[in-house]
Design a protein around this motif. Structure first.
Motif, mmCIF file in Angstrom:
data_model
loop_
_atom_site.group_PDB
_atom_site.id
_atom_site.type_symbol
_atom_site.label_atom_id
_atom_site.label_comp_id
_atom_site.label_asym_id
_atom_site.label_seq_id
_atom_site.Cartn_x
_atom_site.Cartn_y
_atom_site.Cartn_z
ATOM 1 N N LEU A 25 -0.140 13.655 -14.448
ATOM 2 C CA LEU A 25 -0.200 13.571 -15.897
ATOM 3 C C LEU A 25 -1.598 13.887 -16.376
ATOM 4 O O LEU A 25 -2.579 13.520 -15.723
ATOM 5 N N TRP A 51 4.993 17.358 -13.590
ATOM 6 C CA TRP A 51 4.554 16.018 -13.215
ATOM 7 C C TRP A 51 5.619 15.358 -12.355
ATOM 8 O O TRP A 51 6.810 15.650 -12.486
ATOM 9 N N TRP A 68 3.256 7.668 -11.574
ATOM 10 C CA TRP A 68 3.217 9.038 -12.056
ATOM 11 C C TRP A 68 2.041 9.775 -11.447
ATOM 12 O O TRP A 68 0.945 9.230 -11.335
#
Length: 152
Positions: free
Chosen positions: A151, A136, A148
């Protein structure tokens, strides 16, 4: 050391906290039995459709089993339909930790008896790593925001 002086494994996979060396990864797949070799490098860029603004750095994290997943991806492609035409040798190393724009995040090298097989396998391996490997990234932007990606 020349390709004729050693017998590297036909599949080399890894996760690294250190800067990647594309030439060393490619060297690991060279063999006198292979007439084609190519290397893909994934480079940290300063933009991404999912980032609001200019990307300044990335932080990659990986599940402890990420190396094993990489090995499985490479082994699957080494044994795939392209292998019927001759030997296919594959190496892939993915970086983790903090990376700046311009740093190498992924290096995939493929050597095979024929160029078409090398191109096809390299592309497939890169795509499978992006979709299957438990890795990730957290994008940092110039505005101080983060996002992010990858994920579950």
């Amino acid at each position: 050391m020349h390709a004729t002086e050693h017998a590297p494994r036909s599949v080399v996979a890894g996760i690294s906290e250190w800067a990647l060396d594309a030439a060393a990864v490619e060297e690991s797949v060279l063999s006198p039995r292979c007439g084609a070799a190519l290397t893909f490098t994934g480079i940290v860029r300063n933009h991404d459709p999912e980032a609001a603004g200019t990307v300044t750095s990335l932080e990659y994290s990986a599940h402890p089993d990420a190396g094993t997943v990489l090995e499985g991806i490479l082994d699957r492609h080494r044994r795939g339909p392209q292998a019927a035409g001759g030997e296919v040798r594959i190496a892939a190393v993915h970086r983790i930790g903090m990376l700046d724009v311009g740093d190498l995040a992924l290096v995939v090298s493929v050597a095979s008896a024929h160029r078409a097989d090398a191109f096809e396998v390299c592309r497939a391996v890169v795509e499978d790593i992006k979709t299957e490997a438990p890795i990730w990234k957290k994008q940092q932007t110039a505005a101080g925001t983060s996002h992010w990606v990858g994920l579950p």
